[in-house]
Design a protein around this motif. Sequence first.
Motif, PDB file in Angstrom:
ATOM      1  N   ARG A  26      52.875  35.908  43.679  1.00 31.30           N
ATOM      2  CA  ARG A  26      51.957  36.482  42.698  1.00 31.30           C
ATOM      3  C   ARG A  26      50.667  37.003  43.328  1.00 31.30           C
ATOM      4  O   ARG A  26      49.844  37.610  42.659  1.00 31.30           O
ATOM      5  N   GLU A  27      50.519  36.771  44.625  1.00 35.02           N
ATOM      6  CA  GLU A  27      49.252  37.053  45.298  1.00 35.02           C
ATOM      7  C   GLU A  27      48.852  38.519  45.265  1.00 35.02           C
ATOM      8  O   GLU A  27      47.665  38.846  45.394  1.00 35.02           O
TER       9      GLU A  27
ATOM     10  N   PHE B 146      48.559  40.491  42.891  1.00 37.96           N
ATOM     11  CA  PHE B 146      47.633  40.777  41.792  1.00 37.96           C
ATOM     12  C   PHE B 146      46.238  40.237  42.079  1.00 37.96           C
ATOM     13  O   PHE B 146      45.232  40.881  41.760  1.00 37.96           O
ATOM     14  N   ALA B 147      46.182  39.059  42.676  1.00 35.94           N
ATOM     15  CA  ALA B 147      44.882  38.499  43.044  1.00 35.94           C
ATOM     16  C   ALA B 147      44.209  39.396  44.078  1.00 35.94           C
ATOM     17  O   ALA B 147      43.006  39.687  43.987  1.00 35.94           O
TER      18      ALA B 147
ATOM     19  N   ARG C 104      42.694  39.593  38.350  1.00 36.86           N
ATOM     20  CA  ARG C 104      42.703  38.138  38.184  1.00 36.86           C
ATOM     21  C   ARG C 104      43.428  37.688  36.917  1.00 36.86           C
ATOM     22  O   ARG C 104      44.148  36.686  36.935  1.00 36.86           O
TER      23      ARG C 104
ATOM     24  N   TYR D  49      47.079  37.911  37.431  1.00 34.26           N
ATOM     25  CA  TYR D  49      47.478  36.818  38.315  1.00 34.26           C
ATOM     26  C   TYR D  49      47.643  35.510  37.531  1.00 34.26           C
ATOM     27  O   TYR D  49      48.641  34.791  37.683  1.00 34.26           O
TER      28      TYR D  49
END
Length: 382
Positions: free
Chosen positions: A334-335, A337-338, A343, A346
């Motif tokens: 999922r990283e 999106f971060a 945020r 994420y």
Amino acid sequence: MVQPVLGILTLYLNDKGLLEEKPIYQRMTLAGKKLGLEVFVFTPADVNYSDNRIHAHIYDTASKSWSRKWRSFPHMIYDRCRIQRSHRFVQLSHFRKKYGHLTFLNRVLRNKWTVYRTMRKEDGFVPHLPMTRLYESPGDLTEMIRKYPLIYLKPINGTGGRGILRIEKQQGGEYLIQGRDQDRRIVRPQRASLSGIQGRLASWDLKGNRYLVQQGIQLKLPNGRVHDYRMLVQKNGKGEWEVTGCAGRIGASGSITSNLHGGGQAIKMQSLLSDWIRNEDTAADIMKKAEDFGVKVAAYLEESYGRLCELALDLAIDRRGQIWLLEVNPKPAREVFAQAGERETYKQAIVRPLEYAVWLYDQKKRRKEKQDKQDKQVPSLD
């Protein structure tokens, strides 16, 4: 009232008991608590098969610490196990076979070649699939090179950009070979004639390592870096497929892939696509089509392979706006999106499997209550 319990199934990364995604599991435990869902983590090595108990990893949200406790089997299992070439993967195969009757949020998807052939059975998907062949002899590679000016060689079970090669025809008639080895290290670019390509690739053992030969899509940005898009499609709290988000990825300098683990960077899709297509309205239309496409792919693959809860689609979009499906990943990170600054997306990516687990538990509970009620209404034969 019985609290639903979700067990996250994963694999140790080594024989010292290292778990890969502990920070994610901590967030899931905390999010699960807010939903009334208990979460613990385990691997096949933690299972006592004689009494069907699990020596689980449990995160305490109050003390912010991990501990080990013996637990009964959970109501549902969320399989996060990625392919490993180790004895731990053999243990996983045994676990899946013995406990396959339990409620899994997601079933095994199969390898890239099998998924590709399954997708090609549906006419509507064919225009979005780069032509792909299983490497069985040097002739398979030669035929694809002659047909397409750019091709990729990919391991049938590879992840994270490992072991991928890119072969592109140059203006002078030679071919440029670039890639990454199994440790994701960038391989020094080489040039070869058509007849010399096989010799250059001899050390890769393409047949023994089971490779695919795939039509390449031209995705180089003006700065020479490649790019693509990572779309996350997940089941929501109503059991329906929905696109959680889609982010752009730009590869590192000299890299043939855009993977973040290989030095790539994440960027918001709208920004990257607008620059690439050079028309915001057209880009917005493509984004909508990509989302519709992603939901259809997820629903179709679930229909083909059994229950799924999430998929990551690696998409390419060419200069004409054509959407291409490069790869499907059933155990997505999922990283992206971060790192792209999204945020909320994420957070949603972490919560959605949990919301789906609660929905699935409620559905099973209602079916059981309905069946129990029907059983009580059956007249006695006495």
